[in-house]
Design a protein around this motif. Structure first.
Motif, mmCIF file in Angstrom:
data_model
loop_
_atom_site.group_PDB
_atom_site.id
_atom_site.type_symbol
_atom_site.label_atom_id
_atom_site.label_comp_id
_atom_site.label_asym_id
_atom_site.label_seq_id
_atom_site.Cartn_x
_atom_site.Cartn_y
_atom_site.Cartn_z
ATOM 1 N N MET A 1 37.387 35.264 45.228
ATOM 2 C CA MET A 1 35.942 35.591 45.285
ATOM 3 C C MET A 1 35.092 34.838 46.042
ATOM 4 S SD MET A 1 33.764 37.568 42.555
ATOM 5 C CE MET A 1 32.004 37.677 42.761
ATOM 6 N N THR A 2 34.434 35.080 46.988
ATOM 7 C CA THR A 2 33.537 34.165 47.739
ATOM 8 C C THR A 2 32.125 34.574 47.499
ATOM 9 O OG1 THR A 2 33.422 35.420 49.679
ATOM 10 C CG2 THR A 2 35.317 33.729 49.759
ATOM 11 N N ASP A 3 31.088 33.617 47.933
ATOM 12 C CA ASP A 3 29.574 34.144 47.667
ATOM 13 C C ASP A 3 29.313 35.241 48.444
ATOM 14 O OD1 ASP A 3 29.448 31.800 46.206
ATOM 15 O OD2 ASP A 3 28.599 30.567 47.578
ATOM 16 N N ASN A 4 30.055 35.735 49.291
ATOM 17 C CA ASN A 4 29.769 36.620 50.241
ATOM 18 C C ASN A 4 30.252 38.081 49.635
ATOM 19 O OD1 ASN A 4 28.518 36.983 52.320
ATOM 20 N ND2 ASN A 4 29.924 36.462 53.771
ATOM 21 N N THR A 5 31.050 37.934 48.362
ATOM 22 C CA THR A 5 31.476 39.022 48.068
ATOM 23 C C THR A 5 30.558 40.033 47.311
ATOM 24 O OG1 THR A 5 33.704 37.808 47.772
ATOM 25 C CG2 THR A 5 33.310 40.230 46.655
ATOM 26 N N ILE A 6 30.308 41.211 47.705
ATOM 27 C CA ILE A 6 29.366 42.161 46.915
ATOM 28 C C ILE A 6 29.951 42.999 46.260
ATOM 29 C CG2 ILE A 6 29.443 43.844 48.869
ATOM 30 C CD1 ILE A 6 26.319 43.501 48.744
ATOM 31 N N ILE A 7 31.194 43.658 46.390
ATOM 32 C CA ILE A 7 31.966 44.596 45.385
ATOM 33 C C ILE A 7 33.426 43.918 45.043
ATOM 34 C CG2 ILE A 7 32.922 46.949 45.128
ATOM 35 C CD1 ILE A 7 30.763 47.826 47.191
ATOM 36 N N THR A 8 33.341 43.704 43.774
ATOM 37 C CA THR A 8 34.816 43.186 43.374
ATOM 38 C C THR A 8 35.579 44.387 42.681
ATOM 39 O OG1 THR A 8 33.882 41.026 43.297
ATOM 40 C CG2 THR A 8 36.024 41.306 42.528
ATOM 41 N N ALA A 9 36.440 44.621 42.779
ATOM 42 C CA ALA A 9 37.514 45.436 41.824
ATOM 43 C C ALA A 9 38.602 45.068 41.540
ATOM 44 C CB ALA A 9 37.603 47.135 42.530
ATOM 45 N N LYS A 10 38.937 45.019 40.229
ATOM 46 C CA LYS A 10 40.392 44.263 39.946
ATOM 47 C C LYS A 10 40.895 45.023 38.959
ATOM 48 C CE LYS A 10 42.164 39.830 39.555
ATOM 49 N NZ LYS A 10 43.494 40.461 39.972
ATOM 50 N N VAL A 23 45.877 63.127 35.045
ATOM 51 C CA VAL A 23 46.008 62.813 36.249
ATOM 52 C C VAL A 23 45.453 61.436 36.744
ATOM 53 C CG1 VAL A 23 45.005 63.483 38.705
ATOM 54 C CG2 VAL A 23 45.583 65.263 37.328
ATOM 55 N N VAL A 24 46.330 60.856 37.324
ATOM 56 C CA VAL A 24 45.987 59.478 37.512
ATOM 57 C C VAL A 24 45.287 59.237 38.991
ATOM 58 C CG1 VAL A 24 47.029 56.862 37.673
ATOM 59 C CG2 VAL A 24 48.023 58.551 36.126
ATOM 60 N N ALA A 25 44.028 59.114 38.760
ATOM 61 C CA ALA A 25 43.349 58.847 39.961
ATOM 62 C C ALA A 25 43.208 57.749 40.733
ATOM 63 C CB ALA A 25 41.802 59.409 39.695
ATOM 64 N N LEU A 26 43.242 56.789 39.800
ATOM 65 C CA LEU A 26 43.281 55.053 40.363
ATOM 66 C C LEU A 26 44.345 54.286 39.662
ATOM 67 C CD1 LEU A 26 39.534 54.278 40.893
ATOM 68 C CD2 LEU A 26 40.986 55.059 42.526
ATOM 69 N N LYS A 27 45.332 53.651 40.270
ATOM 70 C CA LYS A 27 46.441 53.015 39.506
ATOM 71 C C LYS A 27 46.135 51.621 40.141
ATOM 72 C CE LYS A 27 50.955 52.892 38.230
ATOM 73 N NZ LYS A 27 50.489 52.263 36.811
ATOM 74 N N ASP A 28 45.956 50.556 39.347
ATOM 75 C CA ASP A 28 45.737 49.243 39.742
ATOM 76 C C ASP A 28 45.292 48.892 41.020
ATOM 77 O OD1 ASP A 28 47.274 48.567 37.440
ATOM 78 O OD2 ASP A 28 49.337 48.961 38.326
ATOM 79 N N VAL A 29 43.993 49.388 41.311
ATOM 80 C CA VAL A 29 43.499 49.150 42.500
ATOM 81 C C VAL A 29 42.489 47.773 42.527
ATOM 82 C CG1 VAL A 29 41.401 50.041 43.885
ATOM 83 C CG2 VAL A 29 43.213 51.666 43.162
ATOM 84 N N SER A 30 42.822 47.267 43.426
ATOM 85 C CA SER A 30 42.057 45.824 43.606
ATOM 86 C C SER A 30 41.385 45.570 45.023
ATOM 87 C CB SER A 30 42.955 44.489 43.216
ATOM 88 O OG SER A 30 43.436 44.764 41.950
ATOM 89 N N LEU A 31 40.160 45.140 45.077
ATOM 90 C CA LEU A 31 39.771 45.276 46.520
ATOM 91 C C LEU A 31 38.340 44.389 46.319
ATOM 92 C CD1 LEU A 31 39.421 47.030 49.050
ATOM 93 C CD2 LEU A 31 37.845 47.998 47.876
ATOM 94 N N ASN A 32 38.355 43.661 47.477
ATOM 95 C CA ASN A 32 36.937 43.116 47.558
ATOM 96 C C ASN A 32 36.136 43.596 48.931
ATOM 97 O OD1 ASN A 32 37.275 41.176 45.337
ATOM 98 N ND2 ASN A 32 38.192 39.550 46.691
ATOM 99 N N VAL A 33 34.997 43.762 48.671
ATOM 100 C CA VAL A 33 34.250 44.086 49.985
ATOM 101 C C VAL A 33 33.063 42.958 49.935
ATOM 102 C CG1 VAL A 33 32.288 45.794 50.827
ATOM 103 C CG2 VAL A 33 34.384 46.577 49.433
ATOM 104 N N ASN A 34 33.091 42.593 51.155
ATOM 105 C CA ASN A 34 31.908 41.342 51.761
ATOM 106 C C ASN A 34 30.750 42.009 51.979
ATOM 107 O OD1 ASN A 34 33.949 39.347 50.796
ATOM 108 N ND2 ASN A 34 34.763 39.680 52.849
#
Lengths: 260, 288
Positions: A1-10, A23-34
Motif C-alpha cells: 500500500m502506497t500513499d497514493n492508495t485510496i481504496i484498499t480491500a484485503k 450465496v457467496v457474493a465475494l470470496k477472498d477479494v483483495s484490491l488496491n485502487v490508487n
C-alpha cells in the motif's frame, strides 16, 4: 500500500443468506485502487462486482476481511463525503426540477444557500446541462437524466465516484457519447472512478485498470493495467492495443466462467 | 370527462325509468285498495297518477323527492328544524370533525408503523380487527360511554366518524410511505440522510398520491359514521335523525330526501378533495 492508495480491500468475504441457502457474493477479494485511477469492474451477473462497489459505499457489510476508503472505514468515509454514488437508474424526483434534484444531497448535507446555488450551476456545466435548471425530469431523455445523476454525485466534491452500470439502460449511441463525456469529466476533475459494467468495450475504453471478476463464488480473476494513452478518441477502439486488451479481458471472463 | 358524459347520462336515464316503474308497481296496492273501498275502477293512467303522487308512498318518485328537497333546502329558513340545510350542517360538522381527527390519527399511526418494527407488529393487527366490528353495534356503546363522561352532541359522532375514517388513511399512508424503492433509499443512505430527512424529502412526497385516495375513502366513511352516530342517540337534529324520524312516521319522502342530501354532500366533499388533488398533482408533476 502506497500513499497514493485510496481504496484498499484485503481478503473480503461476503455471504448473502437466501431462501435457497447462502450465496457467496465475494470470496477472498483483495484490491488496491490508487488516487486518480479509473477502475472498471467487469464480469457476468452474480460475480459480485456490484456487491463490491456497494461494500465500498457501506451499503453492504463484508463478513470478514478489511476494507478502507481514504484510510477510514466505509461508514466513516461516507460521513466524510468521500464518494458520490451513481446508480443504474438516475433516481431523479419527478416533483423537483433539475436544479432542485442536484441540490437534494446538498440540502441533506446542510450546505448554505448561496454555496448550493453556485455548486448546482458548476456541476450542471460539468455535465453540459447548463440551461436545464428549470426543466423537470420527464422533459429530459434517459441519457440526460443520467448526466443529472452524475452532476448530483459530483455536487459535494467527493474524491471518489462510484458508478454502478450507469449507462446500462441506454442505447449504444448515447452510451458512446456519455463514455466520451465521462472520460473528459474524469480528466478535468481528477476524480478516482470505480465503474461497474458488463460491456467489454466500455471497460477497455474507459479504464486505466480493469478488474475481471467471476461468479459462484464472486472473485477476482485478473487485474489488467491498461496502457492505452490518456487521450482516447472513440476510434481508439479499432487499434491493435485496444483489441489486445479486450482480448485479455475476454479470456479472463472465459477462464472464470464454467458454463455448466 | 367528455368521454364519460354520454355513458353516465344513459345510465342515469335508465335508473330514473326503472325508478318510476317501480314506484307504480310498489305503490299500486295502496292505490287499488283505496279505489276498491270507494268502489271505483282505475284506468291505467289514473293508477299511474295516483302511485306517483301519494303522501306516504312505499317508493316515492324522483320528482316527489326532488320537490321535497327543494322545499326543505331552499324554501325553509336555514335555522328551521325542518330545513335540510340545518340538518345537513349538523351532520357535516360532525363529519368534518371526525374526518380531521381520523386523518391526523391515521397519519400518525402510519408514521409509527413505518418507522418502528414493534409498532408494525403489535398495532397493525388491532387496526384491522377494529374494522371487523360492526359499527352499528359499536356506535351506541361509544355514545353511552362518552356521554357518561360528559361528552354529548357533536363529539361522540365525530369519534364514530374518526373510528371509520382513520382506517383507509392508515392503510394508504403505510403503503405510500413504503413506496420508495430500494434504490431511492440506498441513494439517501449514500448521502448519510437521517430517517427524518428521508421522511420529509422522499417518503412524504411519494405518499401524496396514496394520501389523496385515502382521503376520499376516509371522507365517505366519515359521513357514514356521522349518520350512524345520529341513529342510536335519539338525536333530534342531523340527516341521520331526519331519516330515523321519517321511518317512525312513515314519511318515506322525508327519508329519501335526507338520503339524497347525504349522497350529494358526500359527492361534493369527495369532489372537493378531487379538485385539491388535481391541483397538487399538477404542481408535483404526478401523472396518473
Amino acid at each position: 500500500m502506497t500513499d497514493n492508495t485510496i481504496i484498499t480491500a484485503k481478503d473480503l468475504n461476503l455471504k448473502f443468506e437466501t431462501g435457497d441457502g447462502p450465496v457467496v457474493a465475494l470470496k477472498d477479494v483483495s484490491l488496491n485502487v490508487n488516487k486518480g485511477e479509473f477502475v472498471s469492474f467487469i464480469g457476468p451477473s452474480g460475480c459480485g462486482k456490484t456487491t463490491l462497489l456497494r461494500a465500498i459505499a457501506a451499503l453492504e457489510t463484508p463478513n470478514s476481511g478489511s476494507l478502507s476508503v481514504n484510510g477510514m472505514s466505509p461508514e466513516e468515509a461516507r460521513r466524510h463525503r468521500a464518494y458520490g454514488y451513481v446508480f443504474q437508474a438516475a433516481g431523479l424526483y419527478p416533483w423537483r426540477n433539475i436544479a432542485k434534484n442536484v441540490r437534494l444531497p446538498l440540502e441533506i448535507m446542510g450546505f448554505d444557500k448561496n454555496d448550493m446555488d453556485a455548486r448546482v450551476k458548476r456541476v450542471l456545466e460539468l455535465v453540459d446541462l447548463s440551461g436545464f435548471e428549470k426543466k423537470f425530469p420527464w422533459q429530459l431523455s434517459g441519457g440526460m437524466q443520467q448526466r443529472v445523476s452524475i452532476a448530483r454525485a459530483l455536487s459535494f466534491d467527493a474524491d471518489i465516484l462510484l458508478m454502478d452500470e450507469p449507462f446500462g439502460a441506454l442505447d449504444e449511441i448515447v452510451r458512446d457519447y456519455l463514455n466520451e463525456q465521462l472520460l473528459k469529466l474524469w480528466h478535468s476533475t481528477e476524480k478516482t472512478i470505480c465503474f461497474v459494467t458488463h460491456s467489454i468495450p466500455e471497460a477497455v475504453y474507459l479504464s486505466t485498470k480493469i478488474v475481471v471478476m467471476s461468479p459462484r463464488p464472486g472473485r477476482i480473476i485478473d487485474i489488467i493495467q491498461s496502457d492505452l494513452p490518456d487521450n482516447r478518441p472513440l476510434e481508439i477502439r479499432d487499434t491493435k492495443e485496444f483489441i489486445d486488451i479486450a482480448q485479455r479481458v475476454r479470456e479472463g471472463l472465459r477462464a472464470g466462467h464454467s458454463y455448466e | 370527462m367528455n368521454n364519460s358524459f354520454l355513458p353516465i347520462i344513459t345510465i342515469s336515464i335508465f335508473i330514473v325509468l326503472i325508478w318510476y316503474s317501480f314506484s307504480i308497481v310498489l305503490n299500486s296496492s295502496w292505490a287499488l285498495d283505496k279505489a276498491e273501498r270507494s268502489d271505483r275502477q282505475l284506468s291505467f293512467s289514473e293508477l299511474v297518477q295516483d302511485t306517483w303522487s301519494q303522501k306516504k308512498p312505499k317508493l316515492p318518485t324522483p320528482h316527489q323527492v326532488g320537490y321535497e328537497m327543494w322545499k326543505t333546502i331552499f324554501d325553509k329558513k336555514v335555522t328551521s328544524k325542518r330545513s335540510l340545510v340545518y340538518h345537513g350542517w349538523i351532520t357535516l360538522s360532525a363529519t368534518l370533525a371526525g374526518f380531521i381527527l381520523g386523518t391526523i390519527l391515521g397519519v400518525l399511526l402510519a408514521l409509527a408503523i413505518v418507522h418502528d418494527k414493534a409498532t408494525d407488529l403489535s398495532v397493525m393487527p388491532w387496526i384491522i380487527t377494529s374494522q371487523t366490528i360492526p359499527i352499528l353495534a359499536l356506535a351506541p356503546m361509544i355514545i353511552v360511554v362518552l356521554s357518561s363522561i360528559g361528552f354529548t352532541g357533536l363529539m361522540p359522532k365525530a369519534v364514530i366518524s374518526m373510528y371509520l375514517s382513520f382506517f383507509p388513511i392508515v392503510v394508504g399512508m403505510v403503503k405510500g410511505l413504503r413506496s420508495p424503492d430500494l434504490l431511492e433509499i440506498d441513494q439517501m443512505k449514500t448521502w448519510s440522510a437521517s430517517r427524518f430527512q428521508i421522511l420529509i424529502k422522499l417518503r412524504l412526497p411519494k405518499s401524496i398520491p396514496f394520501l389523496f385516495t385515502s382521503l376520499k375513502l376516509g371522507m365517505a366513511a366519515s359521513l357514514v359514521g356521522a349518520i350512524v352516530g345520529e341513529l342510536p342517540s335519539g338525536a333530534i337534529a342531523g340527516l341521520g335523525a331526519r331519516m330515523l324520524s321519517g321511518s317512525y312516521y312513515g314519511q318515506t319522502i322525508q327519508i329519501w330526501s335526507a338520503l339524497f342530501t347525504a349522497a350529494i354532500l358526500a359527492a361534493s366533499l369527495v369532489g372537493l378533495i378531487g379538485i385539491i388533488q388535481a391541483f397538487v398533482f399538477k404542481r408535483m408533476m404526478i401523472t396518473q
